[in-house]
Scaffold this motif. Structure first.
Motif, PDB file in Angstrom:
ATOM      1  N   LEU A  43       0.817  -1.194  -0.108  1.00  0.00           N
ATOM      2  CA  LEU A  43       0.025   0.004  -0.137  1.00  0.00           C
ATOM      3  C   LEU A  43       1.059   1.267  -0.163  1.00  0.00           C
ATOM      4  CD1 LEU A  43      -2.428  -1.333   2.696  1.00  0.00           C
ATOM      5  CD2 LEU A  43      -3.049  -0.779   0.206  1.00  0.00           C
ATOM      6  N   GLY A  44       0.677   2.175  -0.976  1.00  0.00           N
ATOM      7  CA  GLY A  44       1.324   3.401  -0.990  1.00  0.00           C
ATOM      8  C   GLY A  44       2.662   3.268  -1.414  1.00  0.00           C
ATOM      9  N   ALA A  45       3.220   2.261  -2.080  1.00  0.00           N
ATOM     10  CA  ALA A  45       4.576   2.082  -2.467  1.00  0.00           C
ATOM     11  C   ALA A  45       4.798   2.868  -3.580  1.00  0.00           C
ATOM     12  CB  ALA A  45       5.009   0.766  -2.507  1.00  0.00           C
ATOM     13  N   GLY A  46       3.804   3.321  -4.517  1.00  0.00           N
ATOM     14  CA  GLY A  46       3.952   4.206  -5.600  1.00  0.00           C
ATOM     15  C   GLY A  46       3.626   3.260  -6.952  1.00  0.00           C
ATOM     16  N   LYS A  47       2.806   2.644  -6.845  1.00  0.00           N
ATOM     17  CA  LYS A  47       2.184   1.897  -8.167  1.00  0.00           C
ATOM     18  C   LYS A  47       1.676   2.660  -8.905  1.00  0.00           C
ATOM     19  CE  LYS A  47      -0.217  -1.124  -5.395  1.00  0.00           C
ATOM     20  NZ  LYS A  47       0.401  -0.483  -4.007  1.00  0.00           N
ATOM     21  N   THR A  48       0.503   3.510  -8.389  1.00  0.00           N
ATOM     22  CA  THR A  48      -0.173   4.328  -9.467  1.00  0.00           C
ATOM     23  C   THR A  48       0.893   5.502 -10.113  1.00  0.00           C
ATOM     24  OG1 THR A  48      -2.012   4.173  -8.282  1.00  0.00           O
ATOM     25  CG2 THR A  48      -2.242   5.786  -9.819  1.00  0.00           C
ATOM     26  N   THR A  49       1.864   5.946  -9.320  1.00  0.00           N
ATOM     27  CA  THR A  49       2.793   6.872  -9.732  1.00  0.00           C
ATOM     28  C   THR A  49       3.739   6.243 -10.980  1.00  0.00           C
ATOM     29  OG1 THR A  49       3.055   7.453  -7.533  1.00  0.00           O
ATOM     30  CG2 THR A  49       4.804   8.303  -8.903  1.00  0.00           C
ATOM     31  N   LEU A  50       4.101   5.141 -10.769  1.00  0.00           N
ATOM     32  CA  LEU A  50       4.943   4.454 -11.771  1.00  0.00           C
ATOM     33  C   LEU A  50       3.829   4.044 -12.981  1.00  0.00           C
ATOM     34  CD1 LEU A  50       7.083   2.638 -12.760  1.00  0.00           C
ATOM     35  CD2 LEU A  50       6.057   0.605 -11.857  1.00  0.00           C
ATOM     36  N   LEU A  51       2.635   3.643 -12.795  1.00  0.00           N
ATOM     37  CA  LEU A  51       1.676   3.544 -14.016  1.00  0.00           C
ATOM     38  C   LEU A  51       1.652   4.879 -14.847  1.00  0.00           C
ATOM     39  CD1 LEU A  51      -0.453   1.720 -15.473  1.00  0.00           C
ATOM     40  CD2 LEU A  51      -2.150   2.489 -13.808  1.00  0.00           C
ATOM     41  N   ASN A  52       1.607   5.839 -14.006  1.00  0.00           N
ATOM     42  CA  ASN A  52       1.523   7.316 -14.771  1.00  0.00           C
ATOM     43  C   ASN A  52       2.707   7.435 -15.260  1.00  0.00           C
ATOM     44  OD1 ASN A  52      -1.175   7.976 -14.374  1.00  0.00           O
ATOM     45  ND2 ASN A  52      -0.687   8.559 -12.289  1.00  0.00           N
ATOM     46  N   ARG A  53       3.740   7.295 -15.010  1.00  0.00           N
ATOM     47  CA  ARG A  53       5.030   7.523 -15.528  1.00  0.00           C
ATOM     48  C   ARG A  53       5.112   6.504 -16.741  1.00  0.00           C
ATOM     49  NH1 ARG A  53       9.139  10.577 -14.138  1.00  0.00           N
ATOM     50  NH2 ARG A  53       8.682  10.924 -11.918  1.00  0.00           N
ATOM     51  N   LEU A  54       4.822   5.621 -16.573  1.00  0.00           N
ATOM     52  CA  LEU A  54       4.980   4.437 -18.064  1.00  0.00           C
ATOM     53  C   LEU A  54       4.271   4.863 -18.907  1.00  0.00           C
ATOM     54  CD1 LEU A  54       5.014   0.990 -16.268  1.00  0.00           C
ATOM     55  CD2 LEU A  54       6.904   2.138 -17.172  1.00  0.00           C
ATOM     56  N   ILE A  55       2.831   5.340 -18.670  1.00  0.00           N
ATOM     57  CA  ILE A  55       1.905   5.949 -19.971  1.00  0.00           C
ATOM     58  C   ILE A  55       2.713   7.246 -20.499  1.00  0.00           C
ATOM     59  CG2 ILE A  55      -0.178   6.989 -20.380  1.00  0.00           C
ATOM     60  CD1 ILE A  55      -1.218   4.962 -17.998  1.00  0.00           C
ATOM     61  N   ALA A  56       3.141   7.966 -19.557  1.00  0.00           N
ATOM     62  CA  ALA A  56       3.635   9.284 -19.969  1.00  0.00           C
ATOM     63  C   ALA A  56       4.986   8.978 -21.046  1.00  0.00           C
ATOM     64  CB  ALA A  56       4.060  10.246 -18.992  1.00  0.00           C
ATOM     65  N   GLN A  57       6.018   7.883 -20.503  1.00  0.00           N
ATOM     66  CA  GLN A  57       7.110   7.674 -21.065  1.00  0.00           C
ATOM     67  C   GLN A  57       6.821   7.120 -22.426  1.00  0.00           C
ATOM     68  OE1 GLN A  57       8.892   5.804 -18.128  1.00  0.00           O
ATOM     69  NE2 GLN A  57      10.139   7.459 -17.351  1.00  0.00           N
ATOM     70  N   HIS A  58       5.664   6.741 -22.456  1.00  0.00           N
ATOM     71  CA  HIS A  58       5.600   5.776 -24.022  1.00  0.00           C
ATOM     72  C   HIS A  58       4.411   6.353 -24.725  1.00  0.00           C
ATOM     73  CE1 HIS A  58       8.032   3.036 -21.388  1.00  0.00           C
ATOM     74  NE2 HIS A  58       8.455   2.533 -22.659  1.00  0.00           N
ATOM     75  N   PRO A  59       4.324   7.471 -25.084  1.00  0.00           N
ATOM     76  CA  PRO A  59       3.393   8.242 -25.781  1.00  0.00           C
ATOM     77  C   PRO A  59       2.678   7.460 -26.893  1.00  0.00           C
ATOM     78  CG  PRO A  59       5.133   9.406 -26.160  1.00  0.00           C
ATOM     79  CD  PRO A  59       5.436   8.249 -25.367  1.00  0.00           C
ATOM     80  N   GLN A  60       3.398   6.727 -27.797  1.00  0.00           N
ATOM     81  CA  GLN A  60       3.247   5.965 -28.730  1.00  0.00           C
ATOM     82  C   GLN A  60       2.445   4.511 -28.523  1.00  0.00           C
ATOM     83  OE1 GLN A  60       3.475   7.511 -31.837  1.00  0.00           O
ATOM     84  NE2 GLN A  60       4.758   9.046 -30.668  1.00  0.00           N
TER      85      GLN A  60
END
Ligand SMILES: Nc1nc2c(ncn2[C@@H]2O[C@H](COP(=O)(O)OP(=O)(O)OP(=O)(O)O)[C@@H](O)[C@H]2O)c(=O)[nH]1
Length: 331
Positions: free
Chosen positions: A20-37
């Motif tokens: 809980l709270g380790a940063g899963k959603t933060t990572l998910l958002n980052r992956l989406i932002a880093q791979h716009p294609q």
């Protein structure tokens, strides 16, 4: 919606786990932002009745499927299977599937959904399980929620030590050691706000035979302890009798699968010329043909077991009893 040609490549799947709270959603958002294609399909899982994580995921378009009020590793496992079959039948237009589990999920239960259904297996290929570890709170989390947090770490292919901004370098290296003691097999990377340098988190290829072969070579016969969670590694120069080994594994995983989180190995079967790569997820297992053994080296089987209260001596005895008897008659 366009239909993609999925006859050749399977769609890769990344499972994001972590307490809980380790940063899963933060990572998910980052992956989406880093791979716009890349067009992602995302399965979110939350415990609460009111789904919130959905709102927190930015820019994923309409490919988000929410499984709320339960956990996909247990009560919602059937639902997960349904969503996966729905994706196969109706929702073709995406390149990568990401599953964000609840903070209290056992990722083995989630991964098992990909090896139990042929339809799902034919379409998807697990790339890896990424486990976010809150560097600032790991010790406390392990102390209070030992089983779940340790299970998540034990099962992961990559351990992402997040929140490195909140600990000193010395603390970070201690945390790295703790994480590696629980899972000597995983790659460990540190970062902050889910930014991890020098690693492409979407192409880990953890379940491909070449990766398993390479990783298994690095395993030394060591015993690692964390509470009741242990990992035992074995190596054998004598080849295995394929039938005996398979029979034993089948029995082991059906009787004791609850306590075994993961088995991975590169095996020498007496009747096979090539390496055989073996791995299990819960009570599901696969044997796949690997590469050819190096001509200049004795073929050596290596196998690692990770689980709860596993007895090393008993495993060693059982493995010994699966060795090819005719090998010993020859030497
Ligand atoms: N200081 C610091 N805060 C972070 C870091 N990564 C994430 N956070 C914050 O930690 C909080 C939890 O992050 P989330 O990404 O929501 O964590 P989660 O694992 O999805 O949380 P659950 O879904 O509740 O299990 C948020 O406020 C983040 O902004 C980090 O590296 N350092």
């Amino acid at each position: 919606m366009t239909t993609k040609d999925h006859t050749h490549a399977k769609t890769p799947v990344t499972i994001i786990t972590g307490f809980l709270g380790a940063g899963k959603t933060t990572l998910l958002n980052r992956l989406i932002a880093q791979h716009p294609q890349t067009k992602f399909a995302i399965i979110e899982n939350e415990f609460g009745k009111v789904p919130i994580d959905h709102e927190l995921v930015v820019g994923a378009g309409d490919g988000i499927f929410e499984l709320a009020n339960g956990c996909i590793c247990c009560t919602l496992n059937v639902e997960l299977g349904k969503v996966l079959r729905h994706l196969v039948d109706k929702f073709q237009d995406f390149d990568h599937l990401i599953i964000e589990t609840t903070g209290v999920a056992d990722p083995a239960g989630v991964a098992a959904a990909f090896v139990s259904d042929m339809k799902v297996q034919n379409r998807f290929e697990l790339d890896s399980t990424l486990c976010l570890v809150d560097a600032a709170h790991l010790e406390a989390t392990l102390a209070s929620n030992d089983d779940v947090a340790a299970q998540q770490i034990a099962f992961a292919d990559v351990l992402l030590l997040n929140k490195a901004d909140q600990v000193s370098e010395t603390q970070l290296s201690q945390i790295q050691q703790t994480a590696n003691q629980i899972n000597p097999y995983a790659q460990v990377v540190a970062g902050a706000f889910a930014q991890f340098e020098g690693i492409d988190l979407l192409t880990i290829k953890a379940h491909q035979t070449a990766t398993i072969e390479q990783k298994t070579q690095q395993i030394r016969p060591l015993l690692h302890h964390h509470a009741q969670l242990v990992s035992h590694s074995f190596s054998f120069d004598a080849p295995f009798d394929e039938d005996k080994f398979k029979m034993w594994i089948y029995q082991l995983l059906h009787v004791q699968s609850k306590g075994i989180y993961r088995i991975k190995g590169v095996l020498h079967f007496a009747n096979k010329e090539k390496k055989v790569v073996f791995q299990s997820v819960k009570n599901q297992f696969v044997f796949e043909e690997g590469s050819t053994w190096d001509e200049n080296q004795t073929p050596t089987s290596k196998i690692v077991f990770i689980g709860n209260s596993l007895n090393e001596k008993i495993l060693q005895r059982r493995l010994n009893s699966c060795l090819d008897k005719s090998y010993f008659a020859k030497i």
